[in-house]
Design a protein around this motif. Structure first.
Motif, short mmCIF file in Angstrom:
data_model
loop_
_atom_site.label_atom_id
_atom_site.label_comp_id
_atom_site.label_asym_id
_atom_site.label_seq_id
_atom_site.Cartn_x
_atom_site.Cartn_y
_atom_site.Cartn_z
N ALA A 58 0.80 -1.21 -0.04
CA ALA A 58 0.17 0.18 0.03
C ALA A 58 1.00 1.36 0.36
N TYR A 59 1.72 1.08 0.98
CA TYR A 59 3.16 2.01 1.01
C TYR A 59 3.75 2.01 -0.20
N GLY A 60 4.06 1.56 -1.27
CA GLY A 60 4.65 1.71 -2.81
C GLY A 60 5.44 0.42 -2.60
N ALA A 83 12.75 -15.17 18.13
CA ALA A 83 12.72 -14.55 19.06
C ALA A 83 11.95 -15.52 20.68
N VAL A 84 11.09 -16.53 19.72
CA VAL A 84 10.29 -17.56 20.40
C VAL A 84 11.26 -18.35 20.96
N ARG A 85 12.57 -18.90 20.29
CA ARG A 85 13.23 -20.00 20.31
C ARG A 85 13.68 -19.13 21.93
N ALA A 86 14.38 -18.08 21.33
CA ALA A 86 15.54 -17.61 22.47
C ALA A 86 14.83 -16.87 24.21
N CYS A 87 13.70 -16.55 23.85
CA CYS A 87 12.71 -16.44 24.95
C CYS A 87 12.00 -17.32 24.99
N GLY A 88 11.36 -18.03 24.47
CA GLY A 88 10.09 -18.74 25.44
C GLY A 88 8.46 -18.16 23.93
N ASP A 89 7.57 -19.40 24.51
CA ASP A 89 6.38 -19.10 24.43
C ASP A 89 5.53 -17.93 24.54
N HIS A 90 4.80 -17.30 24.00
CA HIS A 90 4.04 -15.59 24.71
C HIS A 90 4.84 -14.98 25.12
N VAL A 91 6.05 -14.60 24.38
CA VAL A 91 6.91 -13.57 25.14
C VAL A 91 6.26 -12.52 24.17
N PRO A 92 6.14 -11.18 24.83
CA PRO A 92 5.80 -10.14 24.05
C PRO A 92 7.20 -9.90 23.39
N LEU A 93 6.34 -8.94 22.14
CA LEU A 93 7.57 -8.27 21.13
C LEU A 93 7.00 -7.55 20.73
N VAL A 94 7.84 -6.59 19.54
CA VAL A 94 7.57 -4.90 19.17
C VAL A 94 8.14 -5.36 17.86
N VAL A 95 7.25 -5.31 16.61
CA VAL A 95 7.54 -5.51 15.31
C VAL A 95 6.90 -4.07 14.51
N GLU A 96 8.90 -3.29 13.71
CA GLU A 96 7.66 -2.24 13.44
C GLU A 96 8.31 -2.33 11.60
N VAL A 97 7.89 -2.19 10.68
CA VAL A 97 7.41 -2.29 9.37
C VAL A 97 7.28 -0.97 8.73
N TYR A 98 7.82 -1.02 8.01
CA TYR A 98 7.44 0.42 7.32
C TYR A 98 8.84 0.62 6.20
N VAL A 99 8.15 1.96 5.67
CA VAL A 99 8.84 2.38 3.26
C VAL A 99 9.47 3.56 4.54
N THR A 100 10.92 3.27 3.83
CA THR A 100 11.13 4.79 3.54
C THR A 100 12.00 5.37 2.61
N GLY A 101 12.53 5.61 2.26
CA GLY A 101 12.77 6.44 0.85
C GLY A 101 13.55 5.65 -0.31
N ARG A 102 14.33 4.85 0.41
CA ARG A 102 15.07 3.45 -0.76
C ARG A 102 15.35 2.04 0.16
N ILE A 141 17.03 -6.45 16.48
CA ILE A 141 17.09 -6.89 15.14
C ILE A 141 17.28 -6.12 14.10
N ARG A 142 17.49 -5.34 13.54
CA ARG A 142 16.98 -4.06 12.26
C ARG A 142 17.57 -4.78 10.96
N CYS A 143 16.97 -4.67 10.28
CA CYS A 143 17.01 -4.76 8.67
C CYS A 143 16.90 -3.91 7.73
N HIS A 144 17.15 -3.96 6.28
CA HIS A 144 17.06 -3.34 5.60
C HIS A 144 16.79 -3.76 4.21
N ILE A 145 16.12 -3.65 3.74
CA ILE A 145 15.94 -4.77 2.32
C ILE A 145 15.71 -3.22 1.22
N ALA A 146 15.92 -3.14 0.28
CA ALA A 146 16.24 -2.70 -1.15
C ALA A 146 15.09 -2.52 -1.13
N LYS A 147 14.01 -1.60 -1.87
CA LYS A 147 12.73 -1.46 -2.34
C LYS A 147 12.46 -1.54 -3.63
#
Length: 178
Positions: free
Chosen positions: A77-79, A99-118, A172-178
């Motif tokens: 939706a964001y291109g 994260a589940v393998r490292a921390c166990g079941d039902h662990v609280p997690l935060v996921v950020e996904v977004y488009v940047t300029g490139r 863990i931060r990952c960049h993927i070419a758009k």
């Protein structure tokens, strides 16, 4: 007595006010064009962020499934292209599983996904700041490997990924070419 307005200026507003009104209209327009987010999934709280989303989740099959689907739909939706969206979906899946393998079941997690300029950015936060990813001694092309390929694939799909401290623990931060 007040001085007259400069030539070309509108008497009813200042340039700063015009700019503020223009920005407010653009923000309203962007909000109305945002992709829909799930309303109610147990263990999942999702918010819009600039050109993406942030999901606070309790690890479970249903939250993982919802976040993976959301990753593809929101990025497109964001291109972002289909290939970048599919890669981001795989990264989200792999990082959540780690994260589940490292921390166990039902662990609280935060996921950020977004488009940047490139690029597309995928960040996964978990509470185990001291548990860092480790590479397996098994070769990626080994027929005997049941696991341990994730970091090698991460290197190929998101070169330059890194780990940083987070208010939650680490991310863990990952960049993927758009």
């Amino acid at each position: 007595m007040t001085s007259p307005a400069p030539p070309g200026a509108r008497a009813d507003s200042s340039p700063d006010m015009d700019d503020m009104l223009r920005r407010a209209r653009m923000d309203d327009q962007r909000r109305s064009q945002r992709p829909a987010l799930p309303a109610c999934v147990p263990g999942l709280y999702v918010q819009h962020r600039d050109r993406g989303f942030v999901a606070h989740i309790t690890a479970s099959e249903s939250t993982f499934s919802t976040v993976r689907a959301l990753t593809v739909s929101v990025l497109k939706a964001y291109g972002a292209g289909q290939a970048a969206a599919d890669t981001a979906e795989w990264l989200v899946s792999e990082l959540l599983g780690n994260a589940v393998r490292a921390c166990g079941d039902h662990v609280p997690l935060v996921v950020e996904v977004y488009v940047t300029g490139r690029s597309v950015q995928v960040n996964v936060h978990d509470p185990a700041a001291d548990l860092l990813p480790r590479r397996s001694a098994v070769a990626m092309d080994s027929d005997n490997a049941e696991s341990g390929r994730g970091l090698g694939l991460l290197d190929m799909l998101a070169p330059g990924w890194d780990i940083a401290p987070s208010p939650v623990g680490k991310q863990i931060r990952c960049h993927i070419a758009k």
